[in-house]
Write an enzyme that holds these catalytic residues in place. Structure first.
Site, PDB file in Angstrom:
ATOM      1  N   HIS A  37     -10.817 -41.543  24.336  1.00 10.56           N
ATOM      2  CA  HIS A  37     -11.038 -42.976  24.127  1.00 10.56           C
ATOM      3  C   HIS A  37     -12.540 -43.294  24.121  1.00 10.56           C
ATOM      4  CE1 HIS A  37      -6.913 -43.353  26.103  1.00 10.56           C
ATOM      5  NE2 HIS A  37      -6.746 -44.046  24.989  1.00 10.56           N
ATOM      6  N   GLN A  61       6.663 -51.471  22.469  1.00 16.34           N
ATOM      7  CA  GLN A  61       6.633 -50.192  21.759  1.00 16.34           C
ATOM      8  C   GLN A  61       7.281 -49.059  22.558  1.00 16.34           C
ATOM      9  OE1 GLN A  61       2.138 -50.250  21.663  1.00 16.34           O
ATOM     10  NE2 GLN A  61       2.395 -48.046  21.827  1.00 16.34           N
ATOM     11  N   LYS A 149      -4.914 -38.672  16.664  1.00 12.82           N
ATOM     12  CA  LYS A 149      -3.801 -37.952  17.287  1.00 12.82           C
ATOM     13  C   LYS A 149      -2.499 -38.679  16.958  1.00 12.82           C
ATOM     14  CE  LYS A 149      -2.653 -38.138  21.659  1.00 12.82           C
ATOM     15  NZ  LYS A 149      -1.214 -38.498  21.599  1.00 12.82           N
ATOM     16  N   ASP A 150      -2.586 -40.013  16.919  1.00 15.20           N
ATOM     17  CA  ASP A 150      -1.425 -40.811  16.505  1.00 15.20           C
ATOM     18  C   ASP A 150      -1.568 -41.097  15.011  1.00 15.20           C
ATOM     19  OD1 ASP A 150      -0.187 -41.225  19.155  1.00 15.20           O
ATOM     20  OD2 ASP A 150      -2.121 -42.147  19.580  1.00 15.20           O
ATOM     21  N   ARG A 187      -1.013 -39.131  28.491  1.00 12.02           N
ATOM     22  CA  ARG A 187       0.220 -38.540  29.041  1.00 12.02           C
ATOM     23  C   ARG A 187      -0.001 -37.113  29.540  1.00 12.02           C
ATOM     24  NH1 ARG A 187       2.761 -41.988  24.814  1.00 12.02           N
ATOM     25  NH2 ARG A 187       4.129 -43.426  25.926  1.00 12.02           N
TER      26      ARG A 187
HETATM   27  O1  PAF Z   1      -2.324 -45.963  20.539  1.00 15.02           O
HETATM   28  C1  PAF Z   1      -2.145 -46.774  21.462  1.00 15.02           C
HETATM   29  O2  PAF Z   1      -2.696 -46.647  22.562  1.00 15.02           O
HETATM   30  C2  PAF Z   1      -1.207 -47.948  21.235  1.00 15.02           C
HETATM   31  O3  PAF Z   1      -0.128 -47.599  20.434  1.00 15.02           O
HETATM   32  C3  PAF Z   1      -1.922 -49.192  20.673  1.00 15.02           C
HETATM   33  C4  PAF Z   1      -2.513 -48.941  19.299  1.00 15.02           C
HETATM   34  C5  PAF Z   1      -3.041 -49.620  21.630  1.00 15.02           C
HETATM   35  C6  PAF Z   1      -0.947 -50.365  20.545  1.00 15.02           C
HETATM   36  O4  PAF Z   1      -0.387 -50.708  21.770  1.00 15.02           O
END
Ligand code: PAF
Length: 286
Positions: A37, A61, A149-150, A187
């Site tokens: 981050h 989510q 990563k996502d 995680r």
């Molecule tokens: O990737 C994340 O941490 C979450 O999916 C996000 C983009 C902050 C949305 O809640």
């Protein structure tokens, strides 16, 4: 570094930045920040004079059997790390602020969620697009920075930004990895020592998949089986998916074509912890 809890406060902060002619970058996060981050923050500074981070563990989510309640919350440490990295503002709204009572509006990007994580996490991407649309409208950034990563999340959000004319520049940054290749993730802290050692097979699988495609393999099933085998060879790793998709529609190709962009992606449980990873096999810029 200023901290905002309400949409009104963050909107006036953003307006004052716009009025002074400066650019604002937003990094949406769910907190439990790690070096990955913080590198997004460094990247954001290349695109904008002011950088803002949102920290919000978004309930919409998470599925009913997922880790919403135990998701790590480390606000104090997060704020200290962001302040050191030169962040101007942090938006930490409550659930009620993001989802006011009697709220009835969802944002959904259709079709890009039929593969990869979509079938295993019904409603997940709708929760992500809904909250990110709200964060964008609250913070009104010029640019938003996300970790790749996502990758599926990034490609879906980028489509949302295009389709809804948000006018926000979307930047995807390469995954930051531990020395053994494991993608950094909030995680990872769920892993015990034994599972942490095994976890490096996840990145080995996607690097192998990328290598096979780059080497000319044309059959997606061969690539997928090879990725699955690497993960299963570690023992105690339960593979959820190992897939190759195109990067526009996120659909599985019948045959891999040269000069085409693909995404190889996997999800697997190591013990109780679900980890994902991916690699782009790119001939063009994303
Ligand atoms: O990737 C994340 O941490 C979450 O999916 C996000 C983009 C902050 C949305 O809640």
């Amino acid at each position: 570094m200023k901290i905002f809890q309400t949409v009104g406060e963050v909107q006036s902060f953003s307006s004052s930045i716009q009025q002074s002619g400066l650019r604002l970058a937003l990094i949406p996060t769910m907190g439990a920040l790690h070096e990955g981050h913080l590198r997004l923050v460094d990247e954001a500074h290349r695109y904008a004079e002011k950088v803002m981070v949102s920290i919000f563990v978004n309930p919409t989510q998470f599925g009913p059997n997922e880790d919403f309640s135990r998701y790590p919350r480390t606000l104090e440490a997060d704020l200290a790390a962001l302040s050191e990295r030169g962040v101007s503002g942090v938006f930490t709204p409550s659930v009620g602020e993001m989802y006011p009572p009697n709220d009835q509006t969802w944002v959904r990007v259709e079709g890009l969620d039929t593969h990869l994580c979509g079938p295993f996490r019904p409603g997940h991407f709708q929760g992500v697009t809904t909250v990110v649309a709200r964060l964008f409208l609250a913070c009104r950034p010029h640019v938003a920075v996300f970790g790749l990563k996502d990758a599926q999340q990034f490609l879906i959000l980028r489509r949302m930004v295009r389709d809804l004319h948000f006018g926000i520049e979307m930047v995807g940054m390469a995954t930051v990895r531990e020395p053994d290749g494991l993608a950094m993730s909030s995680r990872n802290r769920y892993l015990n020592e034994v599972d942490r050692k095994k976890a490096s097979v996840i990145s080995k699988a996607v690097f192998l998949g990328r290598g096979l495609i780059a080497g000319g393999e044309q059959d997606p099933a061969t690539v997928e089986n090879a990725m699955r085998e690497v993960m299963e060879s570690a023992g105690g790793v339960s593979v959820q998916y190992a897939e190759v998709v195109d990067t526009e529609q996120l659909q599985r190709p019948v045959q891999l074509q040269p000069e085409t962009d693909y995404l190889v992606a996997v999800a697997a449980y190591i013990g109780q912890t679900r980890l994902i990873d991916n690699q782009f096999v790119s001939v063009r810029n994303l």
